[in-house]
Enzyme design. Sequence first.
Site, short mmCIF file in Angstrom:
data_model
loop_
_atom_site.label_atom_id
_atom_site.label_comp_id
_atom_site.label_asym_id
_atom_site.label_seq_id
_atom_site.Cartn_x
_atom_site.Cartn_y
_atom_site.Cartn_z
N ASP A 1 0.63 -1.38 0.38
CA ASP A 1 -0.22 -0.02 -0.21
C ASP A 1 1.01 1.21 0.16
O ASP A 1 0.51 2.42 0.39
CB ASP A 1 -0.63 -0.10 1.61
CG ASP A 1 -1.99 -1.47 1.20
OD1 ASP A 1 -2.36 -2.45 0.23
OD2 ASP A 1 -2.62 -1.05 1.97
N LYS B 1 -6.97 -5.29 -3.18
CA LYS B 1 -7.56 -5.35 -1.34
C LYS B 1 -8.39 -4.43 -1.11
O LYS B 1 -8.14 -3.25 -2.27
CB LYS B 1 -6.84 -5.79 -0.25
CG LYS B 1 -6.22 -4.93 0.00
CD LYS B 1 -4.33 -4.99 0.85
CE LYS B 1 -4.00 -4.08 1.49
NZ LYS B 1 -4.78 -3.23 1.91
N CYS C 1 -1.69 -2.47 7.78
CA CYS C 1 -1.46 -3.39 6.95
C CYS C 1 -0.04 -3.67 6.17
O CYS C 1 -0.54 -5.32 6.57
CB CYS C 1 -1.78 -2.85 5.75
SG CYS C 1 -3.45 -2.39 5.44
#
Length: 205
Positions: free
Chosen positions: A8, A106, A151
């Site tokens: 990310d 995701k 994450c």
Amino acid sequence: MKALVLIDIQNDFLPGGSLAVPGGDAIIPIVNRLQPFFELVVATQDWHPANHKSFASQHNGKKPFDIISLHGLRQTLWPDHCIQGTPGAGFPGELNLNKTETIFRKGTNPEIDSYSGFYDNGHRKSTGLAGYLRNKKVNEVYLAGLAGDICVFSTAMDSLEEKFITFIIEDATRPINRQDFKKAMQDFVAGGGKIIQSASLPAAL
Ligand code: VGL
Ligand code: ZN
């Protein structure tokens, strides 16, 4: 076989973004420098529909960082971030993605959040990352990216559960909350994970 998994590293998580991670931009040169040392590099991308239920904006009277129960799971509410197709969901121009073979998206289901690059938060649906890595004969997973306490941490714990030898490259991640990150790293190490620094990597690989 060792894989570098970039979590990310997206504009909304960088300074100026809607869910900025303090100092998040400092990891970009580190991540760029590390990539040539890996045979395989993959990335994940938080990729939410505009009505995602992890957004405080989708709940009357709630504000970012409030905590609710969402379909039985504890859910922190976030500012709107990484909305599909918006600049905030994109990768920064400074990030070198030439070596990145595949991007796993995701958080696409509006009803459930997905912190880990492997599974949604309810562990109901796989992104396919574990199978992809196994198919490529990967046994060691090296993690970098944002946010360290959310994450990156969730991906790291799932990676251990999937029986990959798992490393977090500490200086190639930054947390939203430093205290949470400290605790998260204790859990990660207790679960068999290893924390390393980018400077020690070229020699180790
Ligand atoms: C993340 C909060 C919400 C992350 C994603 O990438 O760490 N954090 N969505
Ligand atoms: Zn998100």
